[in-house]
Design a protein around this motif. Sequence first.
Motif, PDB file in Angstrom:
ATOM      1  N   ASP A  63      58.596  73.382  87.471  1.00 27.13           N
ATOM      2  CA  ASP A  63      57.457  73.255  87.494  1.00 27.13           C
ATOM      3  C   ASP A  63      58.018  71.497  87.402  1.00 27.13           C
ATOM      4  O   ASP A  63      58.884  71.417  86.238  1.00 27.13           O
ATOM      5  CB  ASP A  63      56.630  73.594  86.587  1.00 27.13           C
ATOM      6  N   VAL A  65      55.747  67.958  85.404  1.00 31.54           N
ATOM      7  CA  VAL A  65      54.690  67.631  84.921  1.00 31.54           C
ATOM      8  C   VAL A  65      54.624  66.105  84.301  1.00 31.54           C
ATOM      9  O   VAL A  65      56.224  65.714  83.646  1.00 31.54           O
ATOM     10  CB  VAL A  65      54.988  68.495  83.345  1.00 31.54           C
ATOM     11  N   LEU A  79      46.148  58.674  84.229  1.00 27.19           N
ATOM     12  CA  LEU A  79      45.509  60.113  85.132  1.00 27.19           C
ATOM     13  C   LEU A  79      44.121  60.372  85.242  1.00 27.19           C
ATOM     14  O   LEU A  79      43.464  61.254  84.042  1.00 27.19           O
ATOM     15  CB  LEU A  79      46.382  61.458  84.460  1.00 27.19           C
ATOM     16  N   HIS A  80      43.334  60.352  86.314  1.00 31.56           N
ATOM     17  CA  HIS A  80      41.768  61.151  86.288  1.00 31.56           C
ATOM     18  C   HIS A  80      41.475  62.274  87.190  1.00 31.56           C
ATOM     19  O   HIS A  80      42.202  62.501  88.120  1.00 31.56           O
ATOM     20  CB  HIS A  80      41.379  59.769  86.678  1.00 31.56           C
ATOM     21  N   GLN A  81      40.373  62.693  86.709  1.00 34.18           N
ATOM     22  CA  GLN A  81      39.986  63.756  88.080  1.00 34.18           C
ATOM     23  C   GLN A  81      38.406  63.239  87.791  1.00 34.18           C
ATOM     24  O   GLN A  81      37.871  63.489  86.973  1.00 34.18           O
ATOM     25  CB  GLN A  81      40.539  65.287  87.419  1.00 34.18           C
ATOM     26  N   VAL A  94      42.661  62.969  82.344  1.00 40.46           N
ATOM     27  CA  VAL A  94      43.777  64.209  82.291  1.00 40.46           C
ATOM     28  C   VAL A  94      45.139  63.976  81.005  1.00 40.46           C
ATOM     29  O   VAL A  94      45.610  62.481  81.288  1.00 40.46           O
ATOM     30  CB  VAL A  94      44.074  64.750  83.048  1.00 40.46           C
ATOM     31  N   ARG A  96      48.169  65.349  81.601  1.00 39.97           N
ATOM     32  CA  ARG A  96      49.293  65.356  82.332  1.00 39.97           C
ATOM     33  C   ARG A  96      48.957  66.137  83.901  1.00 39.97           C
ATOM     34  O   ARG A  96      48.056  66.733  83.797  1.00 39.97           O
ATOM     35  CB  ARG A  96      50.422  66.415  81.515  1.00 39.97           C
ATOM     36  N   VAL A  97      49.535  66.339  84.100  1.00 34.17           N
ATOM     37  CA  VAL A  97      49.072  66.784  86.089  1.00 34.17           C
ATOM     38  C   VAL A  97      50.496  67.754  86.298  1.00 34.17           C
ATOM     39  O   VAL A  97      51.651  67.255  85.920  1.00 34.17           O
ATOM     40  CB  VAL A  97      49.020  66.354  86.578  1.00 34.17           C
ATOM     41  N   ILE A  99      53.035  70.070  88.495  1.00 39.83           N
ATOM     42  CA  ILE A  99      53.547  69.798  90.566  1.00 39.83           C
ATOM     43  C   ILE A  99      54.101  71.087  90.314  1.00 39.83           C
ATOM     44  O   ILE A  99      55.524  71.438  89.595  1.00 39.83           O
ATOM     45  CB  ILE A  99      54.246  68.942  90.449  1.00 39.83           C
ATOM     46  N   PHE A 105      51.210  68.783  94.836  1.00 42.82           N
ATOM     47  CA  PHE A 105      49.515  68.237  94.188  1.00 42.82           C
ATOM     48  C   PHE A 105      49.345  66.655  94.964  1.00 42.82           C
ATOM     49  O   PHE A 105      50.059  66.158  94.978  1.00 42.82           O
ATOM     50  CB  PHE A 105      50.075  68.172  93.073  1.00 42.82           C
ATOM     51  N   PHE A 107      46.788  63.884  94.912  1.00 42.81           N
ATOM     52  CA  PHE A 107      45.518  62.971  94.076  1.00 42.81           C
ATOM     53  C   PHE A 107      44.726  61.969  95.393  1.00 42.81           C
ATOM     54  O   PHE A 107      45.449  61.830  96.047  1.00 42.81           O
ATOM     55  CB  PHE A 107      46.412  61.476  93.577  1.00 42.81           C
ATOM     56  N   TYR A 112      41.679  64.835  91.628  1.00 42.15           N
ATOM     57  CA  TYR A 112      42.133  63.766  91.088  1.00 42.15           C
ATOM     58  C   TYR A 112      42.512  62.263  91.029  1.00 42.15           C
ATOM     59  O   TYR A 112      42.637  62.330  92.940  1.00 42.15           O
ATOM     60  CB  TYR A 112      43.751  64.892  90.683  1.00 42.15           C
TER      61      TYR A 112
END
Length: 153
Positions: A63, A65, A79-81, A94, A96-97, A99, A105, A107, A112
């Motif tokens: 993964d 991040v 970074l938003h959601q 947020v 972190r995201v 992947i 992932f 956006f 997001y």
Amino acid sequence: MRYIFSTMGFARAIMGVALGLSLMSTTVMAGSIDVSEAYVREVIPGQVNSAAFMSLANSGDADKVLVSINSNAAERVELHQHIHQQNNMRMEQVERVVIPAGEQFEFSPGGYHVMFIGVTSSLRAGENVEMSLQFSDGSAQQIDLPVVSIKHR
């Protein structure tokens, strides 16, 4: 016991130690991120914020991040959601995201997204925006996104 090194033997020993130390300090990055379908929305006249959207594909075995995105195009990039609760929609930052390895992932509008707060450039259709994706393993990836008209997305 006494050890005697020739000049050449001593030099080889020192080089071997130096090589071993440099290999120990080398960071191994797990996988790469492929960016596609990426764009930044043109700034609506009178507004000071915009958003970027993209698809991130992790072709690695671990993964990745994403912890931040940097760009000179805005005072802050976050970074938003979007959160949907009781017939209301709001945005939330947020930290972190993730992947996942071997996955994508997104956006995308309504989900997001990357928020440009206090844009510092015109962000007009046809321009490009440089961004740097920062990952938790210390790696970074530079990307160049086109600015697109809000009428076309």
